[in-house]
Design a protein around this motif. Structure first.
Motif, PDB file in Angstrom:
ATOM      1  N   UNK A   1       0.852  -1.190   0.000  1.00  0.00           N
ATOM      2  CA  UNK A   1       0.000   0.000   0.000  1.00  0.00           C
ATOM      3  C   UNK A   1       0.887   1.238   0.000  1.00  0.00           C
ATOM      4  N   UNK A   2       0.535   2.211  -0.829  1.00  0.00           N
ATOM      5  CA  UNK A   2       1.241   3.490  -0.852  1.00  0.00           C
ATOM      6  C   UNK A   2       0.334   4.537  -0.226  1.00  0.00           C
ATOM      7  N   UNK A   3       0.846   5.188   0.827  1.00  0.00           N
ATOM      8  CA  UNK A   3       0.006   6.130   1.552  1.00  0.00           C
ATOM      9  C   UNK A   3       0.689   7.446   1.836  1.00  0.00           C
ATOM     10  N   UNK A   4      -0.101   8.403   2.254  1.00  0.00           N
ATOM     11  CA  UNK A   4       0.424   9.710   2.647  1.00  0.00           C
ATOM     12  C   UNK A   4      -0.329  10.180   3.881  1.00  0.00           C
ATOM     13  N   UNK A   5       0.411  10.722   4.831  1.00  0.00           N
ATOM     14  CA  UNK A   5      -0.174  11.296   6.047  1.00  0.00           C
ATOM     15  C   UNK A   5       0.108  12.798   6.043  1.00  0.00           C
ATOM     16  N   UNK A   6      -0.949  13.582   6.073  1.00  0.00           N
ATOM     17  CA  UNK A   6      -0.818  15.036   5.986  1.00  0.00           C
ATOM     18  C   UNK A   6      -1.361  15.702   7.252  1.00  0.00           C
ATOM     19  N   UNK A   7      -0.626  16.668   7.734  1.00  0.00           N
ATOM     20  CA  UNK A   7      -1.053  17.440   8.896  1.00  0.00           C
ATOM     21  C   UNK A   7      -2.179  18.385   8.473  1.00  0.00           C
ATOM     22  N   UNK A   8      -3.371  18.166   9.019  1.00  0.00           N
ATOM     23  CA  UNK A   8      -4.535  19.017   8.682  1.00  0.00           C
ATOM     24  C   UNK A   8      -5.093  19.680   9.940  1.00  0.00           C
ATOM     25  N   UNK A   9      -4.227  19.859  10.932  1.00  0.00           N
ATOM     26  CA  UNK A   9      -4.704  20.353  12.223  1.00  0.00           C
ATOM     27  C   UNK A   9      -5.346  21.734  12.096  1.00  0.00           C
ATOM     28  N   UNK A  10      -4.652  22.671  11.449  1.00  0.00           N
ATOM     29  CA  UNK A  10      -5.202  24.017  11.329  1.00  0.00           C
ATOM     30  C   UNK A  10      -6.469  24.028  10.495  1.00  0.00           C
ATOM     31  N   UNK A  11      -6.475  23.224   9.436  1.00  0.00           N
ATOM     32  CA  UNK A  11      -7.675  23.141   8.608  1.00  0.00           C
ATOM     33  C   UNK A  11      -8.835  22.570   9.407  1.00  0.00           C
ATOM     34  N   UNK A  12      -8.536  21.589  10.237  1.00  0.00           N
ATOM     35  CA  UNK A  12      -9.591  20.986  11.049  1.00  0.00           C
ATOM     36  C   UNK A  12     -10.177  22.012  12.010  1.00  0.00           C
ATOM     37  N   UNK A  13      -9.311  22.810  12.608  1.00  0.00           N
ATOM     38  CA  UNK A  13      -9.801  23.837  13.528  1.00  0.00           C
ATOM     39  C   UNK A  13     -10.634  24.879  12.799  1.00  0.00           C
ATOM     40  N   UNK A  14     -10.224  25.190  11.556  1.00  0.00           N
ATOM     41  CA  UNK A  14     -10.945  26.216  10.804  1.00  0.00           C
ATOM     42  C   UNK A  14     -12.322  25.777  10.392  1.00  0.00           C
ATOM     43  N   UNK A  15     -12.570  24.461  10.427  1.00  0.00           N
ATOM     44  CA  UNK A  15     -13.866  23.940  10.012  1.00  0.00           C
ATOM     45  C   UNK A  15     -14.784  23.641  11.187  1.00  0.00           C
ATOM     46  N   UNK A  16     -14.461  24.187  12.339  1.00  0.00           N
ATOM     47  CA  UNK A  16     -15.348  23.996  13.481  1.00  0.00           C
ATOM     48  C   UNK A  16     -16.728  24.560  13.152  1.00  0.00           C
TER      49      UNK A  16
END
Length: 335
Positions: free
Chosen positions: A239-254
């Protein structure tokens, strides 16, 4: 056993080798004399009847970007790096060729350095064939930079076996093996493993968001996506995967509060949908004058909660999304 030397002249063997492989030999002795084989002359595109072998003549043919610092050729006896390696040469007719040079110091019976023997091989065709691979590699590296994530290779059971382009990334190394599971909040681990096993069993792409513990003990949100890499027979190899930091985006979508909307967001959303004031008023049951007054307000709208919810729901249904980042001003974007 057939002995070549009993049937073929060594020079015939050398000529055959040089012609078929695109190679040449050179020799530099302790007295500073240099000899070139016929094949080496041909590699450089030079005439053996008009050009005398010398290091200076070779250096003239080396592409300017590949030339080493000026050195005394007598250093060949102690440092073969003057020519060793892959270099470009420019022939007198302007043709550019890649050659690989390897050399060896030869000793006399007293074990004193007698000469340096070098072999040069034309690798232009190999370089040409590798160019598309290099371009793909460069694009791949650029893609990693664009995504800002960590690329990895995993097995069917969820172990990460390789981290790509992350040799010096200590945080990425924490994901190796089953490390990513240990970084999840304890209450989320079972669900994460179950989601992975479902993807592995069905072969469907894996796409989840989860929190990972940071070195300081805090948690950040990551989005993890992976696709199967099958063999020719369809069996999944890895499996080829990617892990991306989306912390700020997650907070912005509250989610916005029950009555959370600004005049600037209202104007931006209407403009994004290319609606007139009258169109928005008609869709929400408000008057055009009320809509204009709301759009002119600074900060959060000061209106009954039902009115604000009506505006927000109508615009959201039409295809816009309101965002309220932890840092910065509220905004709006296409859904």
């Amino acid at each position: 056993m057939l002995q070549f030397q009993d049937h073929l002249d060594p020079w015939d063997i050398l000529r055959f080798f040089e012609d078929k492989v695109g190679a040449g030999l050179w020799r530099y002795d302790a007295e500073g004399r240099m000899q070139w084989s016929r094949g080496f002359y041909r590699l450089l595109g030079l005439d053996p009847f008009t050009i005398a072998p010398s290091y200076a003549e070779i250096e003239k043919r080396i592409h300017p970007e590949d030339r080493r610092p000026k050195r005394d050729p007598r250093e060949f006896m102690f440092d073969r790096s003057l020519l060793n390696g892959e270099i470009r040469i420019v022939r007198p007719n302007g043709a550019l060729r890649w050659i690989r040079i390897q050399s060896e110091v030869l000793l006399d019976p007293a074990s004193a350095k007698e000469s340096v023997l070098g072999l040069a091989i034309d690798i232009t065709e190999q370089r040409r064939l590798l160019q598309p691979l290099k371009m793909d590699s460069d694009r791949y590296a650029a893609l990693i930079d664009i995504t800002g994530g960590v690329l990895w290779i995993g097995t069917q059971d969820g172990r990460i076996t390789a981290l790509l382009k992350a040799d010096n990334n200590a945080e990425a190394q924490r994901l190796f093996g089953n490390g990513w599971i240990d970084l999840l909040p304890e209450e989320e681990r079972e669900t994460a493993l179950r989601n992975w096993l479902v993807a592995a069993e069905t072969g469907r792409p894996y796409d989840v968001e989860h929190r990972l513990r940071q070195p300081d003990g805090s948690y950040r949100w990551y989005r993890c996506k992976a696709v199967p890499v099958p063999e020719a027979d369809g069996v999944i190899r890895e499996w080829l995967g990617i892990s991306m930091d989306v912390h700020q985006e997650k907070l912005s979508l509250q989610p916005a509060g029950a009555a959370k909307l600004t005049g600037a967001q209202l104007r931006a959303a209407r403009g994004m949908l290319n609606w007139s004031v009258k169109q928005l008023a008609s869709r929400t049951g408000l008057s055009a004058a009320v809509v204009r007054r709301l759009e002119e307000q600074n900060g959060m709208l000061r209106m009954p909660e039902g009115t604000i919810n009506q505006l927000r729901d109508t615009l959201s249904a039409a295809g816009v999304e309101f965002i309220f980042p932890a840092v910065g001003k509220p905004g709006v974007r296409p859904r």
